[in-house]
Write a protein that holds these residues in place. Sequence first.
Motif, PDB file in Angstrom:
ATOM      1  N   ALA A  51       0.810  -1.225   0.000  1.00 53.97           N
ATOM      2  CA  ALA A  51       0.000   0.000   0.000  1.00 53.97           C
ATOM      3  C   ALA A  51       0.843   1.275   0.000  1.00 53.97           C
ATOM      4  O   ALA A  51       0.358   2.347  -0.375  1.00 53.97           O
ATOM      5  CB  ALA A  51      -0.941  -0.003   1.209  1.00 53.97           C
ATOM      6  N   PHE A  52       2.104   1.178   0.398  1.00 58.98           N
ATOM      7  CA  PHE A  52       2.974   2.358   0.397  1.00 58.98           C
ATOM      8  C   PHE A  52       3.429   2.700  -1.015  1.00 58.98           C
ATOM      9  O   PHE A  52       3.810   1.808  -1.767  1.00 58.98           O
ATOM     10  CB  PHE A  52       4.236   2.090   1.235  1.00 58.98           C
ATOM     11  CG  PHE A  52       4.064   2.329   2.710  1.00 58.98           C
ATOM     12  CD1 PHE A  52       4.417   3.556   3.267  1.00 58.98           C
ATOM     13  CD2 PHE A  52       3.539   1.350   3.529  1.00 58.98           C
ATOM     14  CE1 PHE A  52       4.251   3.788   4.633  1.00 58.98           C
ATOM     15  CE2 PHE A  52       3.373   1.566   4.892  1.00 58.98           C
ATOM     16  CZ  PHE A  52       3.729   2.795   5.446  1.00 58.98           C
ATOM     17  N   PRO A  53       3.433   3.993  -1.346  1.00 56.82           N
ATOM     18  CA  PRO A  53       4.101   4.389  -2.595  1.00 56.82           C
ATOM     19  C   PRO A  53       5.606   4.106  -2.434  1.00 56.82           C
ATOM     20  O   PRO A  53       6.121   4.136  -1.312  1.00 56.82           O
ATOM     21  CB  PRO A  53       3.850   5.899  -2.661  1.00 56.82           C
ATOM     22  CG  PRO A  53       2.711   6.168  -1.711  1.00 56.82           C
ATOM     23  CD  PRO A  53       2.824   5.134  -0.643  1.00 56.82           C
ATOM     24  N   GLU A  54       6.281   3.816  -3.523  1.00 49.91           N
ATOM     25  CA  GLU A  54       7.700   3.421  -3.485  1.00 49.91           C
ATOM     26  C   GLU A  54       8.551   4.367  -2.638  1.00 49.91           C
ATOM     27  O   GLU A  54       9.292   3.945  -1.745  1.00 49.91           O
ATOM     28  CB  GLU A  54       8.230   3.368  -4.932  1.00 49.91           C
ATOM     29  CG  GLU A  54       9.667   2.902  -5.081  1.00 49.91           C
ATOM     30  CD  GLU A  54       9.796   1.371  -5.005  1.00 49.91           C
ATOM     31  OE1 GLU A  54       8.837   0.663  -5.385  1.00 49.91           O
ATOM     32  OE2 GLU A  54      10.839   0.887  -4.529  1.00 49.91           O
ATOM     33  N   LYS A  55       8.432   5.655  -2.919  1.00 49.82           N
ATOM     34  CA  LYS A  55       9.283   6.638  -2.237  1.00 49.82           C
ATOM     35  C   LYS A  55       8.995   6.695  -0.733  1.00 49.82           C
ATOM     36  O   LYS A  55       9.913   6.653   0.093  1.00 49.82           O
ATOM     37  CB  LYS A  55       9.019   8.016  -2.889  1.00 49.82           C
ATOM     38  CG  LYS A  55       9.868   9.160  -2.358  1.00 49.82           C
ATOM     39  CD  LYS A  55       9.525  10.444  -3.140  1.00 49.82           C
ATOM     40  CE  LYS A  55       9.756  11.704  -2.322  1.00 49.82           C
ATOM     41  NZ  LYS A  55      11.163  11.987  -2.027  1.00 49.82           N
TER      42      LYS A  55
END
Lengths: 159, 159
Positions: free
Chosen positions: B31-35
């Motif tokens: 669920a986290f964006p890559e950055k």
Amino acid sequence: METTTAQIITTQDLLKHWQGHRALTRRVIEAFPEKELFEFSIGGMRSFAQLSHELISIGAPAIKAIVNRDASTYAEPEGLDTKAKILAQWDQDTQTINTFFPQLKDEEFGETFNLFGQYEFPIVQNILYFIDNEIHHRGQGYVYLRALGITPPFFWERY
Amino acid sequence: METTTAQIITTQDLLKHWQGHRALTRRVIEAFPEKELFEFSIGGMRSFAQLSHELISIGAPAIKAIVNRDASTYAEPEGLDTKAKILAQWDQDTQTINTFFPQLKDEEFGETFNLFGQYEFPIVQNILYFIDNEIHHRGQGYVYLRALGITPPFFWERY
């Protein structure tokens, strides 16, 4: 000749495990300043007081309901509007849990019960769910404390 | 005449319970964006990538070490610098855990083992500690996601 099966975990050990977690959660509640306990939150989540209310509405009422096979519904506690009142309820629930939990016989853990009239699972799954849910919300409390510049208690302190 | 003792929880159920939690943690990582997975944090805490590295350094290596009574030390994984690499390692570890965990006999859970050469506890306590530690850190991840305006997966989704 008797065949004895070693328990992976005994009722007594599971109770001790849970009460260890409850002792840590109590310490986290204590670590919050009064105002922030009720007002601080991140990202629109509930305050740690509200999360504590949820935990209080589950722990002791749930274990009593399970032991008595009482299908009462889930209800949030009322009037716990100070840290002192939350902690007093917490301590009372510690005793209630210690009274009821040991009444569960080994063979009951596998029996299905419809907790709060809506969670129909084997009793052991319901109990693990309480503990997991407490750890989950307490983990949120750790972030709140860190965001407030307060060092939370060690995760492994369980006495 | 045989006396059979009902298990409160069986090895298979405990494995299923843990893998259910691991499936949820995987979903939180996703669920986290890559950055933000690597850079976002609150109150000076570790990023969720760093927390995932800790979980990866415990889960599969720990269960292998326990089954083999191998006193190797704790080591953080190296090179897991993208979300895809973390998830690939996670999936590999799911298989490793499924291979080793069922090799534990009931009577071994009560035996003491010095995990990573520093955590000398009954094996069942070490295993419950992995699970609890994962729930704890994942709870932190939920706050990070909420702070980022991202709705986390449901806590009860464990498939």
